[in-house]
Design an enzyme around this catalytic site. Structure first.
Site, mmCIF file in Angstrom:
data_model
loop_
_atom_site.group_PDB
_atom_site.id
_atom_site.type_symbol
_atom_site.label_atom_id
_atom_site.label_comp_id
_atom_site.label_asym_id
_atom_site.label_seq_id
_atom_site.Cartn_x
_atom_site.Cartn_y
_atom_site.Cartn_z
ATOM 1 N N ILE A 27 0.829 -1.202 0.000
ATOM 2 C CA ILE A 27 0.000 0.000 0.000
ATOM 3 C C ILE A 27 0.863 1.250 0.000
ATOM 4 O O ILE A 27 0.527 2.258 -0.637
ATOM 5 C CB ILE A 27 -0.955 -0.028 1.200
ATOM 6 C CG1 ILE A 27 -2.012 -1.121 0.991
ATOM 7 C CG2 ILE A 27 -1.635 1.326 1.420
ATOM 8 C CD1 ILE A 27 -2.822 -1.439 2.209
ATOM 9 N N TYR A 176 -0.014 -8.011 16.320
ATOM 10 C CA TYR A 176 -0.034 -7.128 15.155
ATOM 11 C C TYR A 176 -1.258 -6.212 15.192
ATOM 12 O O TYR A 176 -1.151 -4.996 15.003
ATOM 13 C CB TYR A 176 -0.038 -7.936 13.858
ATOM 14 C CG TYR A 176 -0.294 -7.079 12.640
ATOM 15 C CD1 TYR A 176 0.711 -6.261 12.131
ATOM 16 C CD2 TYR A 176 -1.548 -7.066 12.029
ATOM 17 C CE1 TYR A 176 0.475 -5.453 11.026
ATOM 18 C CE2 TYR A 176 -1.793 -6.262 10.926
ATOM 19 C CZ TYR A 176 -0.782 -5.453 10.423
ATOM 20 O OH TYR A 176 -1.019 -4.647 9.342
ATOM 21 N N LYS A 180 -1.411 -1.995 15.411
ATOM 22 C CA LYS A 180 -2.131 -1.096 14.503
ATOM 23 C C LYS A 180 -3.173 -0.277 15.262
ATOM 24 O O LYS A 180 -3.406 0.893 14.939
ATOM 25 C CB LYS A 180 -2.784 -1.894 13.375
ATOM 26 C CG LYS A 180 -1.813 -2.680 12.517
ATOM 27 C CD LYS A 180 -0.768 -1.783 11.879
ATOM 28 C CE LYS A 180 -1.334 -0.899 10.788
ATOM 29 N NZ LYS A 180 -0.280 -0.129 10.081
#
Length: 311
Positions: A27, A176, A180
């Site tokens: 991204i 993870y 975030k």
């Protein structure tokens, strides 16, 4: 009436400079490519010069006059960030896109050079400290933006403020997601602090929805999608999208003057696919108390305070 936002006809941004962390792949690459098409100078923050060079060649193959550069940047090494920013050869920075991230699928638990859990330390603490060192260049721009790229996965996670480093209970996918989530809390808390201080800098949080490699157009040598992968990914296109589209919320957060910091910019269709739009920040993402406690813990772990030099 404002002109409807068109992801394929972006406004010109010549004369502006944008930094995209992790701009060499995924991204981050497509964010950099799309921003480069506006005429802006785009700096790819990457710890791998070879991958950054490949990304810049790919961008220039599509946008021959693109002004793209590389900044050697290792978010897992807090002590290196000041010197990295010192090497950023610009007087002002109009936006930074906090996109880079580490995702581990299996144990064992790993740590950064500073002794922090690798995903939390890179994805959250690295960007937290980087913002602190970028502050003078962001303040020098008329209306700079700090764009933090979170994750749809963070919506189902909750922070454990007593175990931010996952030392007591390490599960890679959960760790993870929490890293975030910490990034998103950071973005919202930074915006609250900047607004309270009357700063001209805006902090915006986005997430890309569901973004799969199999639905991502090829950009050799950065990303190559085979015909078989494309065909196998077609059924998933009903629910999710590729990484080119996954970059749209971050790109809009950088460029659109109508964007506000108290919104979450994400894909329109169930937050998973489609063109970017603003969502109301609610539920645990709106918990200012947790965000403030995370901020204090992050400040102690990094010896940095991003809001102070920005106000």
């Amino acid at each position: 009436m404002s002109t409807p936002w068109d992801v394929h006809r972006l406004p010109r941004a010549a004369g502006k400079t944008f930094l995209v962390t992790g701009g060499n792949a995924g991204i981050g690459y497509f964010t950099a490519e799309q921003l480069a098409g506006t005429g802006a100078t785009v700096v790819l923050g990457s710890r791998d010069p070879a991958k950054a060079q490949a990304a810049m060649l790919s961008i220039r193959s599509r946008i021959p006059d693109a002004d793209v550069r590389h900044l050697l940047l290792d978010l897992a090494d807090l002590a290196s960030l000041k010197s990295a920013v010192d090497a950023l050869d610009v007087d002002r920075l109009d936006a930074v896109v906090h996109n880079a991230g580490v995702a581990l699928d299996h144990p064992p638990r790993r740590e950064t050079k500073d002794g922090n859990e690798l995903m939390f330390g890179t994805n959250h603490l690295g960007h937290f400290a980087l913002t602190h060192w970028l502050a003078p260049r962001l303040k020098a721009a008329p209306a700079a933006r700090v764009v933090t790229v979170g994750s749809f996965a963070a919506k189902s996670e909750r922070l454990d403020l007593d175990d931010l480093q996952s030392t007591l209970d390490y599960r890679p996918k959960r760790t993870y997601g929490r890293s975030k989530l910490a990034q998103m809390y950071f973005g919202f808390e930074l915006d609250r602090r900047l607004r309270a201080a009357g700063s001209s800098v805006l902090s915006v949080v986005t997430h890309p929805g569901g973004a799969l490699d199999s639905l991502t157009p090829s950009r050799p040598p950065v990303h190559v999608r085979t015909t078989g992968e494309r065909l196998r990914g077609l059924p998933a296109a009903l629910l999710v999208q590729g990484k080119e589209a996954g970059a749209w919320p971050a790109v809009r957060a950088v460029l659109d003057p109508q964007v506000s910091g108290d919104e979450l910019w994400a894909p329109r269709v169930f937050g998973l696919r489609g063109r970017p739009h603003a969502q109301t920040v609610k539920d645990h993402l709106a918990d200012a108390e947790v965000a403030a406690r995370l901020w204090e813990a992050s400040r102690d772990l990094t010896d940095a305070d991003p809001s102070r030099p920005l106000t």
